[in-house]
Write a protein that holds these residues in place. Sequence first.
Motif, short mmCIF file in Angstrom:
data_model
loop_
_atom_site.label_atom_id
_atom_site.label_comp_id
_atom_site.label_asym_id
_atom_site.label_seq_id
_atom_site.Cartn_x
_atom_site.Cartn_y
_atom_site.Cartn_z
N PHE A 69 0.81 -1.21 0.00
CA PHE A 69 0.00 0.00 0.00
C PHE A 69 0.85 1.26 0.00
CE2 PHE A 69 -2.97 -3.17 1.76
CZ PHE A 69 -3.88 -3.13 0.72
N ALA A 70 1.99 1.23 0.64
CA ALA A 70 2.89 2.39 0.60
C ALA A 70 3.34 2.64 -0.84
CB ALA A 70 4.09 2.16 1.50
N ASP A 71 3.73 1.57 -1.53
CA ASP A 71 4.16 1.72 -2.93
C ASP A 71 3.01 2.21 -3.81
OD1 ASP A 71 6.69 0.89 -2.21
OD2 ASP A 71 6.41 -1.17 -2.95
N TYR A 72 1.80 1.70 -3.57
CA TYR A 72 0.64 2.16 -4.35
C TYR A 72 0.43 3.66 -4.14
CZ TYR A 72 -4.02 3.15 -5.93
OH TYR A 72 -5.09 3.75 -6.55
N ALA A 73 0.33 4.08 -2.89
CA ALA A 73 0.05 5.49 -2.59
C ALA A 73 1.13 6.41 -3.15
CB ALA A 73 -0.13 5.69 -1.09
N LEU A 74 2.39 6.05 -2.94
CA LEU A 74 3.48 6.91 -3.40
C LEU A 74 3.60 6.91 -4.92
CD1 LEU A 74 6.17 6.12 -0.70
CD2 LEU A 74 4.82 8.23 -0.95
N GLY A 75 3.19 5.83 -5.58
CA GLY A 75 3.23 5.76 -7.04
C GLY A 75 2.03 6.41 -7.70
N GLN A 76 0.89 6.37 -7.03
CA GLN A 76 -0.36 6.89 -7.60
C GLN A 76 -0.53 8.39 -7.36
OE1 GLN A 76 -2.64 5.40 -9.52
NE2 GLN A 76 -3.99 7.16 -9.53
N PHE A 77 -0.33 8.82 -6.15
CA PHE A 77 -0.64 10.20 -5.76
C PHE A 77 0.62 11.06 -5.85
CE2 PHE A 77 -3.63 7.53 -3.15
CZ PHE A 77 -4.73 7.75 -3.96
N GLN A 127 -8.40 -2.98 -7.26
CA GLN A 127 -7.28 -3.90 -7.23
C GLN A 127 -5.97 -3.18 -6.91
OE1 GLN A 127 -7.04 -6.45 -10.65
NE2 GLN A 127 -5.14 -7.40 -9.97
N VAL A 128 -5.24 -3.74 -5.96
CA VAL A 128 -3.88 -3.31 -5.66
C VAL A 128 -3.04 -4.57 -5.75
CG1 VAL A 128 -2.32 -2.33 -3.95
CG2 VAL A 128 -4.63 -1.44 -4.14
N GLN A 129 -2.14 -4.59 -6.71
CA GLN A 129 -1.36 -5.77 -7.06
C GLN A 129 -2.31 -6.94 -7.30
OE1 GLN A 129 2.04 -6.45 -4.56
NE2 GLN A 129 2.98 -4.53 -5.15
N ASP A 130 -2.19 -8.03 -6.57
CA ASP A 130 -3.06 -9.19 -6.82
C ASP A 130 -4.24 -9.26 -5.85
OD1 ASP A 130 -1.59 -9.80 -4.57
OD2 ASP A 130 -1.17 -11.87 -5.15
N ARG A 131 -4.46 -8.21 -5.09
CA ARG A 131 -5.54 -8.19 -4.10
C ARG A 131 -6.74 -7.41 -4.63
NH1 ARG A 131 -2.30 -7.10 1.54
NH2 ARG A 131 -0.72 -8.69 1.20
N LEU A 132 -7.93 -7.99 -4.43
CA LEU A 132 -9.18 -7.36 -4.86
C LEU A 132 -9.98 -6.95 -3.62
CD1 LEU A 132 -10.27 -9.86 -7.66
CD2 LEU A 132 -9.06 -7.69 -7.93
#
Length: 176
Positions: free
Chosen positions: A42-50, A160-165
């Motif tokens: 989730f850290a990678d998602y947030a920092l990559g998305q926002f 979806q975040v990586q392989d999690r729905l």
Amino acid sequence: MSDIPNPGSIRAARPEDASCLAVLSIEVWIGTYLRQGISSIFADYALGQFTRGHFLDLLNRSAETLLVSENREGIDGYIRVSHGNPCPGRSSSATEISTLYVQPRHQGRGLGQALLAAGIEACRSNGWNAPWLATNSENKGAIAFYLSHGFERAGQTHFQVQDRLYPNDVLRCIDF
């Protein structure tokens, strides 16, 4: 002076707002969805998305409308409406309320309602369909907010975040 923001201080987002939109998004997203701690996924998602670049890109797209709420100190909320995103539920609309975020300390003061009304008006002004949105199925407060402001349930989808729905409720605006 009152600390209650003026819900009339809504304006179109500008390029110089991009960093503020990124930071506000991280604050709200992490505070809303990461209740058990922050994993690297989730850290990678947030920092990559926002990111500032992400918001600068959105501001250059004609099918995107970003409106901000601004108090005397800075931006405290925003709504993003995206045209061209077909609804995954029971609606033929291709206009999505992609994001409606208000800083937690400013919630409950009418900013979300004012931003939602401004976003719906932007849909009308642009000649777009009545909007739809998806929100985490566990976010009961957001669902109740939308249901009390002219939306109804229109189905389910997932985020979806990586392989999690993660299940999301699809809501559509019926008060358009």
